[in-house]
Scaffold this active site. Structure first.
Site, mmCIF file in Angstrom:
data_model
loop_
_atom_site.group_PDB
_atom_site.id
_atom_site.type_symbol
_atom_site.label_atom_id
_atom_site.label_comp_id
_atom_site.label_asym_id
_atom_site.label_seq_id
_atom_site.Cartn_x
_atom_site.Cartn_y
_atom_site.Cartn_z
ATOM 1 N N SER A 14 26.136 67.213 12.597
ATOM 2 C CA SER A 14 26.355 65.777 12.751
ATOM 3 C C SER A 14 27.704 65.377 12.133
ATOM 4 O O SER A 14 28.741 65.934 12.499
ATOM 5 C CB SER A 14 25.182 65.017 12.136
ATOM 6 O OG SER A 14 25.249 63.654 12.485
ATOM 7 N N ASP A 23 21.522 65.710 18.218
ATOM 8 C CA ASP A 23 21.929 65.949 16.838
ATOM 9 C C ASP A 23 21.259 67.205 16.290
ATOM 10 O O ASP A 23 20.038 67.384 16.389
ATOM 11 C CB ASP A 23 21.534 64.740 15.984
ATOM 12 C CG ASP A 23 22.235 64.744 14.635
ATOM 13 O OD1 ASP A 23 22.327 65.815 14.017
ATOM 14 O OD2 ASP A 23 22.700 63.666 14.210
#
Length: 1316
Positions: free
Chosen positions: A1044, A1163
């Site tokens: 991320s 993610d």
């Protein structure tokens, strides 16, 4: 008829003329009309229309609403054109196919060798069996082949191997080897037919039935036993006066020495499982070999000793836990063979030595724990002082002019010719070793220090078993056969090898002549005695460390030493378990490092000074030169060693097999029976799981095994079939431990079973720790212990030598002993025929010895394409570095073509050399797409100038080649001048640990330092502050991984490995993310997400542009969650912005990113927010993990069995109602999606080698990108405090201060010739 024809012809002609004239007339009329039309249109019509247009009037009326509507329409059109034409260039980037992983499986055509039948490949079987002798010169080979005989053994017949004095090879069939159990054991094996024997192993085709110990006995059988019934220092004068006849017995402590033990005869038999054919080389063949070829015999004995130590001793100690048996050899040697110096030498000289050592220590004010005592000149001060005292006391100033012919005190030996040599040119029985020397009667020439060194050398040789003797008479009778083979004596027949050897060409015979190197240097004992160093060690000093290679023998002059042998079980994961400690004390007259020095291998013991100690050090090189002068001394030393070997190790020697593997040779395949364990002695193996039934081989998983690793214990104990295929990456040596040996030893020595249980427990622990990686794609596990590295250029380049020199220097600074091998150095050592057909055995033995002595061998392929040296470099490499200049043509070079043709399965890594610390976008992909077999790549900055190019004599031609290559590839060089991105300042590494060569060295040594950054939105800004604090502390990073926002920060740092541009780009990105209007304009109907993702995509693309991940200066990866296949994916190639955006894709906020194959990526924090496990699989030993994820509340809730949303909303506004905590729908979904990540994150905190950091940023929301400075300062302050804690606890010492090897044991000192 004629008139009629003429009339017809005239009519036809007239008609034709008529039509022609008509057509012309009509054409003229048409042209005239068209001309008139044009003239009329130009002069009348056009002016008329122009007049009407000019004089025409039009009136249009718009109200305000109409104008406003047209304005908004125009604005929308412009926005759409700009949005989909100019602002989404990232969507129109050219498609780049993903880079496939390199194939790491073996050649499918290579399979395990099938059993050979009969005499079809009899010569191959013989050559395979005698390979345990190492390199054999052709005359030696002929001598052994001349005596070989074959014999047929019926099923059930036995051979008593313990009493057999022949070398036996199994040609066809199978033998079972049994051993007698210990007297206190009642366990039996009924299958042998002899209830008192247990099964050790089975020997089949091509394997020797004899052991290493048997071969040593055959070579040393004629060497007489070295006894010490007589005092070696008897009948020497008590005074120093020359010519004195008064004698006394010196060294009273040696008056009665115990006899040396006889070599153990193990109770071992071999039983024919089926009708078997054996080949026998009788003992007299080895006796003749010793007489005819003493140098070759000494060489064979040394090879056998080394392999005996490396196979039997090493396996017994490191794997089976038989440390007590190994330790008993050194202990028994010192208890049985201690020879002290005479008392008249030990009385005053030792005290003077100590005084000199202490004075030198005080004058130097040094902290060194040892002092090498050196003479001040040819006639030392210490010697003159001692001599003058004794001489004046006894005789005044009288000196005789007559040369001395009688024994004198201080000589230790009888007189001899001063010009006598240690080796004469004749080859025959061992001559008396001339340990005597004479001195002049003049006081100025009399040097008692020389006599002292002679005494030390004599004591050392007597301890090794070298006395004055001659060989026994050779018995030419054939060895008697055992009872089981008497009936088959008629089948004993001679085998004709001469026909095979007669086919040798004249060139091969010339190679034999040149390969036999006979030293012509004749040295006296004085020259060897000068090699001895007198070293003073302070109490507590470690003299010999376990695992160090033997560099010489230590004779204890005065003081006491403690020898300890820690029982350790060392796993490949550096997990050590102390099982106990064996120790004994070494007194004056003892020898240290005996076992390791004799076998030229590493030491199994630790030796420390119990008190201040004075020792004499004889270098191993000196001992080798003495053996070169008198080869048969090695037989004496070997006989002394084998007399000390316990019976347990002899049984182990018969059972443990030695296997040599060629590159890509398969050891076993999947589903094969598991009946043994393999221990890697040298080389490298790889295991893979594949699918043979499919159309193509799909490699699912693999692991690599280096020196000291073992394979197959779990399958063997569970009696399961092999779960994978095992093959050799390069030339390798294995020790094969059969299951039957474990069964036999476990009954008599339960410690072996305990040792094996610990190995299995550790292996299962590793499997459990790796379970966290089951959800991701199968990734290769890099092995940390690279022992051999080949540097191969892509094409001819002048940077090869410079690159190897810089890499070697950095490895040396890190504490690794490195040996660089070039073609010239190998030829200088082995001769011009080192790469010939017969010279390969000698070359292989030489390289194996170097691998044992040094931590890392670097093979520099500085020869031509297709040369034997280039093939050797490739065959011997654990890893191959392909060296290429980044600004040259990326096509496959001629060296690479040869590498591909050899089909090597060693890991190949591309090293791109750059003049600046910068890689243009897309350049690396041009190199990698042509090389799908490259496993990894590295970017290295290497500047080279004219001074470096012409620094060597042979660089003129190389320089011209470089100029020509640069001209041919000039258009690649223009890239850096026309690319505007190159105009920014280029980062330069100022610290040694930040250099690219230091990064490569840490990867090679298994000391790579990694950085793992977790996800957490705006809280990830604190990672930049922590990075700044870590960089201030001098901590470098070699591999970067992120999730991320951690992938975003990690990508910025890995791009140029510089915090300055990283800080600017990150702050610019956070400014875009803090602008909420961008996301408001990006809101759309929530089909897949609440936004289209355009603004998010553009923000990341504006940061990274068209750069690829493979163009990053540091290795980098980003992880994502593949919701198509429900797994975690690792991305280390492709457009950087694309996969960093995929790793930052929060579900619902932006739509999933599509991979090149159409998979939906989200993610990576949903699967693993801190990918420490994967980083460990890449070979990182120290991992700095920064976690900035949100912390969910762990408080219990009490809202009941049902929840009313209306009541929950009302209760917030009624003050007198008790407050009840209710979870929100978003919180429930968030906790659900991060369940897997939280579980893996908890394991990270306790992982070894992981430095876990969690800055105090939990109060900042996920989208608080506007607080950049505040969050950054929080991270920086936390990083400073964390680094100080690490420094206080000394956890950063290995990272910040690499071990320097400049201060090492005095055996590495260069100036040894002046030592006293």
């Amino acid at each position: 008829m004629d008139i009629t024809d003429r009339i017809l012809q005239n009519r036809i002609v007239s008609k034709v003329i008529f039509f022609v004239l008509r057509s012309v007339t009509l054409s003229l009329v048409s042209v005239t009309r068209f001309s008139l039309f044009l003239l009329s249109f130009a002069t009348i019509t056009v002016p008329k229309w122009a007049y009407k247009i000019v004089t025409y009037s039009l009136t249009i009326q718009f109200n305000f609403k109409s104008l406003l509507f047209l304005f908004f329409v125009s604005i929308c059109v412009v926005i759409l054109v700009v949005r989909y034409r100019y602002l989404n260039k990232y969507a129109r980037l050219p498609h780049e196919a993903p880079i496939k992983e390199a194939k790491l499986g073996p050649d499918t055509n290579i399979r395990p060798s099938e059993p050979r039948i009969g005499f079809q490949n009899y010569l191959d079987e013989f050559l395979s069996a005698i390979s345990i002798f190492g390199y054999l010169e052709k005359p030696v080979f002929v001598e052994l082949a001349r005596h070989i005989r074959t014999q047929r053994v019926a099923e059930g017949n036995t051979i008593y191997l313990g009493e057999q004095s022949s070398f036996i090879l199994v040609v066809d069939g199978c033998f079972q080897v049994f051993t007698a159990p210990e007297k206190d054991s009642a366990e039996v094996v009924e299958e042998a037919g002899q209830p008192e024997y247990r099964l050790l192993t089975e020997v089949s085709n091509g394997a020797p039935l004899s052991s290493f110990f048997t071969v040593l006995e055959l070579f040393t059988e004629l060497i007489p036993e070295a006894t010490s019934k007589e005092n070696p220092f008897k009948s020497t004068t008590s005074s120093l006066r020359p010519g004195s006849s008064t004698t006394t017995e010196a060294g009273a402590n040696n008056a009665s020495k115990p006899h040396m033990p006889q070599p153990k005869k193990a109770r071992i038999i071999a039983k024919a499982k089926i009708d078997t054919t054996i080949a026998v080389i009788p003992a007299n063949a080895f006796h003749h070999l010793v007489h005819k070829f003493p140098n070759s015999s000494a060489q064979i004995v040394q090879v056998i000793l080394t392999r005996f130590q490396r196979v039997t001793f090493s396996t017994g100690y490191e794997y089976l836990g038989l440390s007590d048996a190994i330790f008993s050899i050194e202990k028994n040697f010192n208890s049985l063979t201690a020879y002290e110096l005479p008392n008249y030498i030990r009385s005053d000289i030792i005290d003077d030595f100590k005084k000199e050592a202490m004075s030198e220590h005080l004058s130097q004010a040094s902290n060194e724990s040892f002092i090498v005592l050196r003479s001040k000149g040819a006639q030392s001060r210490l010697s003159n002082q001692y001599f003058s005292k004794a001489f004046d006391k006894e005789h005044g100033n009288f000196v005789s002019d007559i040369d001395r012919s009688t024994a004198n005190a201080g000589d230790l030996l009888s007189s001899t010719n001063p010009h006598s040599t240690l080796l004469s040119t004749s080859v025959g029985p061992l001559r008396k070793f001339p340990l005597n020397r004479s001195y002049s009667r003049e006081v100025g020439d009399y040097d008692i220090s020389a006599s002292f060194r002679d005494g030390l050398l004599q004591c050392i040789f007597k301890s090794l078993g070298v006395f004055n003797y001659e060989l026994k008479e050779d018995n030419d009778d054939l060895c008697t056969e055992n009872d089981s083979s008497e009936g088959d004596s008629d089948s004993l027949k001679k085998v004709d090898f001469l026909g095979q050897i007669a086919m040798m060409s004249a060139t091969d015979r010339e190679e034999v002549k040149s390969s036999i190197v006979v030293s012509t240097k004749k040295s006296t004992i004085l020259e060897f005695a000068k090699e001895i160093e007198i070293i003073f060690y302070k109490k507590g000093t470690t003299i010999v460390r376990q695992g160090d290679h033997a560099d010489g023998l230590y004779y204890i002059i005065d003081g006491f030493l403690d020898a300890t042998c820690p029982s350790k079980l060392t796993f490949s994961t550096s997990y050590d378990t102390d099982l106990g400690m064996h120790s004994f004390m070494i007194k004056p007259g003892g020898i240290v490092n005996y076992q390791a020095c004799v076998s030229n291998y590493r030491s199994f013991i630790n030796v420390t000074a119990r008190s201040d100690v004075l020792v004499g050090f004889l270098p191993r090189s000196c001992l080798e030169r003495i053996i070169d002068q008198e080869p048969l001394i090695s037989l004496t030393i070997a006989k002394r060693l084998i007399s000390l070997v316990p019976s347990l190790l002899l049984k182990l020697d018969f059972a443990v097999g030695w296997i040599h593997l060629n590159p890509d040779q398969v050891v076993y395949e999947k589903n094969d029976p598991s009946d043994c364990v393999y221990v890697v002695l040298n080389g490298r193996l790889r295991s893979i799981e594949d699918e043979r039934g499919s159309a193509r081989t799909q490699v699912d998983y693999f692991n690599e095994y280096g020196k000291g690793d073992s394979v197959g214990e779990l399958e063997m104990l569970l009696n399961n079939r092999r779960s994978s295929t095992l093959f050799a990456i390069r030339d390798s040596e294995l020790a094969k431990i059969p299951e039957t040996l474990f069964n036999a030893l476990s009954l008599s020595h339960p410690a072996v079973g305990l040792q094996l249980s610990k190995i299995i427990a550790n292996r299962m622990n590793l499997l459990l720790n790796n379970k966290s990686m089951d959800g991701m794609q199968h990734q290769p596990h890099e092995k940390h212990s690279i022992r051999t590295l080949a540097i191969v250029p892509s094409s001819s380049t002048g940077l090869l030598i410079l690159f190897s020199q810089k890499l070697t220097s950095v490895l040396s600074v890190m504490g690794k002993s490195v040996k660089v091998l070039r073609q010239s150095s190998v030829l200088e050592h082995l001769g011009k025929h080192a790469f010939s057909r017969m010279g390969r055995f000698k070359l292989s033995s030489y390289l194996s010895d170097l691998e044992d002595k040094y931590d890392i061998l670097i093979y520099v392929a500085d020869s031509g394409v297709g040369s034997a040296w280039l093939q050797t470099c490739i065959r011997q490499a654990d890893c191959i570095y392909i060296l290429a200049e980044a600004d040259q043509n990326p096509n496959i070079g001629e060296y690479e073509q040869h590498l591909i043709a050899m089909k090597s399965t060693a890991r190949k890594e591309l090293v791109l050399l750059h003049p600046e610390r910068f890689c243009p976008s897309g350049l690396t992909r041009l190199w990698l797409k042509e090389r799908p077999w490259v496993y990894a790549h590295h970017h290295v900055q290497l500047r080279i100038g004219l001074d470096n190019e012409i620094s060597q004599n042979n660089e003129a031609k190389v320089f011209l080649n470089i100029i020509r290559a640069k001209v041919q590839n000039l258009h690649y060089g223009f890239r850096k001048y026309i690319d505007w991105k190159h105009l920014h300042p280029v980062y330069q590494a100022n610290r040694a640990q930040d250099s690219d060569f230091a990064r490569l060295a840490r990867r090679i040594c298994g000391k790579a330092i990694a950085l793992v950054l977790g996800g957490g939105g705006a809280r990830g800004i604190s990672q930049i502050g922590i990075l700044y604090a870590l960089e201030e502390a001098g901590i470098p990073f070699d591999i970067i991984g992120g999730t991320s926002i951690g992938a975003f920060n990690g990508g910025l740092y890995a791009w140029e490995a510089d915090l300055v541009p990283m800080f600017g780009r990150a702050k610019k990105f956070c400014g875009r993310m803090a602008n909420l209007w961008r996301f408001v304009l990006d809101v759309t109907y929530p089909q897949a997400a609440y936004t289209t993702g355009h603004e998010f995509n553009r923000g990341i693309w504006k940061t990274f542009g068209e750069i690829h991940i493979e163009d990053f200066w540091l290795p980098f990866y980003a992880n994502t969650t593949n919701i198509t296949h429900s797994r975690m994916d690792i991305h280390s190639s492709g457009y950087a912005w694309r996969y960093i955006r995929a790793s930052m894709s929060l579900a619902g906020l932006v739509p999933p990113m599509l991979s090149d194959s159409g998979d939906m990526l989200l993610d990576g924090g949903y699967m693993d927010n801190l990918t420490v496990s994967h980083m460990q699989s890449l070979g990182a030993s120290s991992i700095f993990a920064i976690d900035v994820g949100s912390e969910d509340s762990r408080e219990p809730m009490h809202y009941g069995d049902t929840v009313s949303g209306v009541w929950a909303l009302i209760s917030r506004w009624i003050p007198f109602i008790p407050k009840t905590s209710f979870p929100s729908l978003a919180e429930i979904q968030s906790r659900l999606t991060y369940v897997t990540s939280v579980a893996t994150g908890e394991k990270v905190k306790s992982m070894p080698g992981c430095f876990y950091m969690r800055p105090p940023v939990k109060d900042f929301p996920t989208l608080e990108f506007g607080s950049f400075e505040k969050i950054y300062n929080v991270g920086y302050n936390y990083g400073k405090e964390y680094v100080e804690k690490l420094k206080t606890s000394h956890k950063l010492d290995d990272i910040l201060s690499p071990r320097d090897t400049s201060k090492r044991h005095p055996k590495f000192l260069s100036s040894r010739r002046n030592s006293l």
